[in-house]
Design a protein around this motif. Structure first.
Motif, short mmCIF file in Angstrom:
data_model
loop_
_atom_site.label_atom_id
_atom_site.label_comp_id
_atom_site.label_asym_id
_atom_site.label_seq_id
_atom_site.Cartn_x
_atom_site.Cartn_y
_atom_site.Cartn_z
N GLY A 191 -3.03 -3.57 -6.93
CA GLY A 191 -2.21 -3.15 -5.80
C GLY A 191 -0.75 -3.52 -5.97
O GLY A 191 0.04 -3.35 -5.03
N VAL A 194 -5.92 5.77 -6.40
CA VAL A 194 -5.18 6.03 -5.16
C VAL A 194 -5.73 5.19 -4.01
O VAL A 194 -4.98 4.48 -3.33
CB VAL A 194 -5.24 7.53 -4.79
CG1 VAL A 194 -4.61 7.76 -3.41
CG2 VAL A 194 -4.51 8.37 -5.84
N SER A 224 -6.11 0.92 -5.09
CA SER A 224 -4.82 0.29 -5.31
C SER A 224 -3.97 0.29 -4.05
O SER A 224 -3.31 -0.71 -3.72
CB SER A 224 -4.08 0.98 -6.46
OG SER A 224 -4.73 0.75 -7.69
N SER A 225 -3.95 1.41 -3.34
CA SER A 225 -3.14 1.46 -2.13
C SER A 225 -3.71 0.55 -1.04
O SER A 225 -2.95 -0.04 -0.26
CB SER A 225 -3.01 2.90 -1.61
OG SER A 225 -4.26 3.45 -1.29
#
Length: 229
Positions: free
Chosen positions: A136, A152, A155-156
């Motif tokens: 992240g 996506v 990590s976000s």
């Protein structure tokens, strides 16, 4: 005695954190959504068990009520519970898939912090440790060899958790809030392909859990030091 609650502690990083902190004299409560696995883990370790599903308001509120009645406070809260997933290619990723990951990895810790904040404020030197991830980190995802391993959704979600940690630290100075990156540790989350042991993966957690009133707040660290954001 330091009263410590660890979410998602029936296996992996949570279980190892519990084992190490028990050895250091903490009174550890294991939170787990699977009651059978949670009780088994608690019995094996000599910890105490409380049913706790971080994605369910009623479960979290019930866990807070249990600790309020039996312990009266929480000195250290370790938000370890989380999920992987959300690994669909970006052009196929749905909002529902991202929402499932955020529900556990972001809204779960927020839900637990909200329910347990009165118990944390009843402690002399309360600490919240949010288990985030280097996946992240903007730096790691753009300038290091780990970039291909990001996704996506996951990590976000971890980036959001780290930023939430910083904002909690700013907004509630009476409680120390810190995020940790356990590193590439062999757990179920990566099908035990990680290169670190669970002991190495919990070094940062244990360091912060035993830091006392003078420890830092608003940081993001791994076992070797600060993690670049």
């Amino acid at each position: 005695m330091t009263i410590t609650l660890i979410t998602g502690a029936n296996k992996g990083l949570g279980f190892e954190s519990a084992r190490r902190l028990l050895a250091l004299g903490h009174d550890v409560w294991i939170g787990a959504r699977d009651a059978g696995r949670g009780r088994t883990a608690a019995a094996e370790l000599g910890a105490r068990f409380v049913p706790l599903d971080v994605t369910d308001d009623a479960s979290v509120d019930s866990a807070a009520a249990t600790l309020r009645a039996e312990a009266g406070r929480v000195d250290v809260l370790i938000n370890n519970a989380g999920v992987g997933g959300g690994g669909s290619p970006a052009d196929q990723l749905t909002a529902a898939e991202v929402q499932r990951v955020f529900e556990a990895n972001v809204f779960g810790p927020v839900r637990v912090i909200h329910a347990f904040l009165p118990l944390l404020l009843a402690a002399q030197a309360p600490s919240v440790i949010n288990v985030s991830s280097g996946l992240g980190s903007f730096h790691e995802m753009t300038r290091s060899e780990w970039a291909p391993f990001g996704s996506v959704a996951y990590s976000s979600s971890k980036a959001a958790l780290t930023m939430a940690t910083v904002q909690y630290a700013r907004a509630i100075p009476a409680v120390r809030f810190n995020a940790v990156d356990p590193g590439f540790t062999a757990t179920d989350l990566n099908r035990h392909t990680g290169t670190q042991t669970v002991e190495e993966g919990t070094d940062a957690i244990v360091r912060l859990a035993t830091g006392g009133a003078g420890a830092a707040t608003g940081t993001f660290t791994d076992r070797t030091g600060p993690v670049p954001w």
